[in-house]
Design an enzyme around this catalytic site. Structure first.
Site, mmCIF file in Angstrom:
data_model
loop_
_atom_site.group_PDB
_atom_site.id
_atom_site.type_symbol
_atom_site.label_atom_id
_atom_site.label_comp_id
_atom_site.label_asym_id
_atom_site.label_seq_id
_atom_site.Cartn_x
_atom_site.Cartn_y
_atom_site.Cartn_z
ATOM 1 C CG ASP A 1 2.406 -1.759 13.073
ATOM 2 O OD1 ASP A 1 2.065 -0.773 12.390
ATOM 3 O OD2 ASP A 1 1.803 -2.129 14.089
ATOM 4 C CG PHE B 1 -9.812 -0.779 19.976
ATOM 5 C CD1 PHE B 1 -9.396 -2.092 19.743
ATOM 6 C CD2 PHE B 1 -8.848 0.151 20.358
ATOM 7 C CE1 PHE B 1 -8.058 -2.467 19.889
ATOM 8 C CE2 PHE B 1 -7.510 -0.218 20.511
ATOM 9 C CZ PHE B 1 -7.120 -1.522 20.275
ATOM 10 C CE1 TYR C 1 -3.440 2.757 1.317
ATOM 11 C CE2 TYR C 1 -1.816 3.153 3.027
ATOM 12 C CZ TYR C 1 -2.956 3.525 2.357
ATOM 13 O OH TYR C 1 -3.627 4.660 2.731
ATOM 14 C CB ALA C 2 3.599 2.356 2.261
ATOM 15 N NE ARG D 1 -8.788 3.276 8.200
ATOM 16 C CZ ARG D 1 -8.933 4.417 7.529
ATOM 17 N NH1 ARG D 1 -7.892 5.227 7.388
ATOM 18 N NH2 ARG D 1 -10.092 4.776 7.011
ATOM 19 C CB ALA E 1 0.415 1.389 -4.345
ATOM 20 C CG ASP F 1 3.156 -7.846 17.225
ATOM 21 O OD1 ASP F 1 2.905 -9.062 17.411
ATOM 22 O OD2 ASP F 1 3.605 -7.413 16.156
ATOM 23 N N GLY F 2 0.830 -6.640 21.432
ATOM 24 C CA GLY F 2 0.798 -6.015 22.751
ATOM 25 C C GLY F 2 0.330 -4.568 22.768
HETATM 26 C C1 UGA Z 1 -3.765 2.870 8.476
HETATM 27 C C2 UGA Z 1 -3.517 3.057 6.991
HETATM 28 O O1 UGA Z 1 -2.661 2.086 6.492
HETATM 29 C C3 UGA Z 1 -2.971 4.397 6.704
HETATM 30 O O2 UGA Z 1 -2.904 4.640 5.335
HETATM 31 C C4 UGA Z 1 -3.824 5.446 7.247
HETATM 32 O O3 UGA Z 1 -3.248 6.673 6.995
HETATM 33 C C5 UGA Z 1 -3.953 5.241 8.720
HETATM 34 O O4 UGA Z 1 -4.477 3.949 8.982
HETATM 35 C C6 UGA Z 1 -4.891 6.262 9.262
HETATM 36 O O5 UGA Z 1 -5.892 5.921 9.882
HETATM 37 O O6 UGA Z 1 -4.616 7.437 9.027
HETATM 38 P P1 UGA Z 1 -2.517 2.105 10.670
HETATM 39 O O7 UGA Z 1 -2.380 3.252 11.604
HETATM 40 O O8 UGA Z 1 -1.455 1.072 10.818
HETATM 41 O O9 UGA Z 1 -2.553 2.644 9.171
HETATM 42 O O10 UGA Z 1 -3.932 1.376 10.817
HETATM 43 P P2 UGA Z 1 -4.843 0.833 11.997
HETATM 44 O O11 UGA Z 1 -5.571 -0.328 11.447
HETATM 45 O O12 UGA Z 1 -5.676 1.930 12.534
HETATM 46 O O13 UGA Z 1 -3.820 0.270 13.078
HETATM 47 C C7 UGA Z 1 -3.171 1.038 14.037
HETATM 48 C C8 UGA Z 1 -2.417 0.101 14.945
HETATM 49 O O14 UGA Z 1 -3.350 -0.616 15.756
HETATM 50 C C9 UGA Z 1 -1.574 -0.955 14.234
HETATM 51 O O15 UGA Z 1 -0.354 -1.095 14.915
HETATM 52 C C10 UGA Z 1 -2.388 -2.233 14.360
HETATM 53 O O16 UGA Z 1 -1.597 -3.383 14.353
HETATM 54 C C11 UGA Z 1 -3.067 -2.014 15.699
HETATM 55 N N1 UGA Z 1 -4.380 -2.708 15.883
HETATM 56 C C12 UGA Z 1 -5.343 -2.677 14.942
HETATM 57 C C13 UGA Z 1 -4.613 -3.386 17.094
HETATM 58 O O17 UGA Z 1 -3.738 -3.443 17.984
HETATM 59 N N2 UGA Z 1 -5.822 -3.993 17.287
HETATM 60 C C14 UGA Z 1 -6.793 -3.969 16.369
HETATM 61 O O18 UGA Z 1 -7.888 -4.551 16.614
HETATM 62 C C15 UGA Z 1 -6.555 -3.293 15.152
#
Ligand code: UGA
Length: 360
Positions: free
Chosen positions: A305, A209, A156-157, A204, A159, A223-224
């Protein structure tokens, strides 16, 4: 605003689009063409808004919309991380291949393009140009540090980064008037979907949550949950974008981070703050439970991540005369109330619903 009359919003039915359209509609003398595969989230109407249910790959329909517009906001994306390693071909198409014709059209027909990229282009962590680790991610100085190709999370990143480079090249060599926005973890109502209710898969983190809280299930910490994100409210994000649209000369040829560096928290802390707010609004709800899971168990193989993502927003502050002020704790009550109102009837036991309605 100088000469602006019509804005095309591609992806108007998504989370960001559904907040941006009402905000942009408040600009005097502006008409909007809202385009998406589905416009259900766009709970807004105005005599100056035209809705087009259309696929971004339907060149004839899309060109019909774009030809009468002055500004094009391009928001269409597949942007839920669970897809990056499970369906990378669709992710690459949606975030790059299908958008190339839009960029070329804007360059050839002198349309201003405001394209929404992602903070994820910075990759695993912030590095300066000599690969020294830094705290903040800066648009013009920070190196873009993606993981190996076998870690499909970065499909994704990569692209998104390639599309940025295409837009940049059109700006440098073909006269394209563009601005690239890099949003940093925008949160608010109508984010993504709740699995089994209005979508399938893994949304997301905010929606994951809220889904767990509403169903009285465990909140899963990948991963905690020590990894961090900087969260910004969608209302403040929308205000920044309105200013980008209003300031074509200042923003031309710029890449701009939009986020809130003051709201840098761990995912665990986000979960705890959301649970506390949920328990305040739904006092009889069972106490939130957390469980750590491995990334492999949660997303499957190929996930990776970012440990931490904090935006440098000095450019946004300077160009837009804008500064985010809303803390995470201040934005959560309205977000939780919206999720409870929107999904509570379907997901929460009746006894909890009645109580939430009185306290929410
Ligand atoms: C995502 C998209 O990939 C980005 O393009 C976007 O800009 C960004 O969201 C955003 O909302 O702005 P990311 O922050 O990794 O990136 O997405 P999330 O799914 O919101 O995850 C955030 C973190 O929470 C990650 O480390 C994920 O592993 C963790 N997570 C997610 C949990 O610990 N539990 C969950 O149930 C879901």
């Amino acid at each position: 605003m100088s000469g602006l009359s019509r804005i095309a919003v591609l992806g108007a039915g998504g989370f960001l689009g559904s907040h941006l359209v009402p905000a942009l509609s408040r600009l005097p003398g502006t008409a909007i063409d809202a385009v998406d595969l589905s416009l259900h989230k766009l709970e807004f109407s105005s005599p100056h808004l035209e809705r087009h249910v259309a696929d971004i790959t339907d060149a004839k329909r899309i060109e019909g919309v774009l030809e009468r517009c002055d500004v094009v906001l391009s928001l269409t994306a597949l942007c839920t991380p669970a897809l990056y390693s499970t369906n990378p071909l669709s992710v690459i198409d949606a975030n790059y291949t299908h958008l190339v014709p839009i960029v070329e059209y804007c360059a050839a027909h002198r349309k201003r393009l405001v394209h929404f990229s992602t903070c994820e282009v910075y990759g695993r962590l912030a590095l300066d140009t000599t690969a020294r680790s830094t705290e903040l991610m800066h648009e013009d100085d920070t190196a873009l540090f993606l993981g190996p190709v076998s870690r499909e999370r970065w499909s994704y990143a990569c692209a998104k980064q390639l599309l940025e480079r295409l837009i940049w090249a059109h700006g440098q060599h073909k006269g394209l008037d563009f601005t690239i926005i890099r949003p940093f973890n925008v949160i608010g109502s109508r984010m993504d979907f709740l699995p089994g209710v209005d979508g399938e898969g893994v949304p997301r983190v905010l929606a994951c949550f809220m889904n767990a809280l509403l169903r009285e299930q465990e909140l899963l910490l990948v991963d905690g949950g020590l990894q961090k994100r900087s969260f910004i409210s969608v209302e403040e994000f929308a205000e920044a974008i309105v200013r980008v649209v209003e300031r074509p000369r200042d923003c031309r040829g710029e890449i701009i981070n939009i986020g809130n560096p003051s709201n840098d928290v761990s995912i665990r802390a986000l979960g705890e703050a959301l649970s506390a707010e949920f328990e305040r609004q739904v006092p009889r709800a069972a106490r939130a439970r957390f469980r750590a899971v491995s990334a492999e168990a949660f997303y499957g193989p190929g996930y990776d991540d970012s440990a931490r993502r904090i935006p440098d927003i000095t450019k946004a502050e300077r160009l837009l005369d804008w500064r985010p002020k809303v803390s995470l704790s201040a934005m959560l009550p309205a977000i939780v109330a919206d999720y409870v109102a929107r999904y509570g009837t379907e997901l929460m036991p009746h006894s909890l619903q009645a109580r939430a309605a009185r306290t929410g």
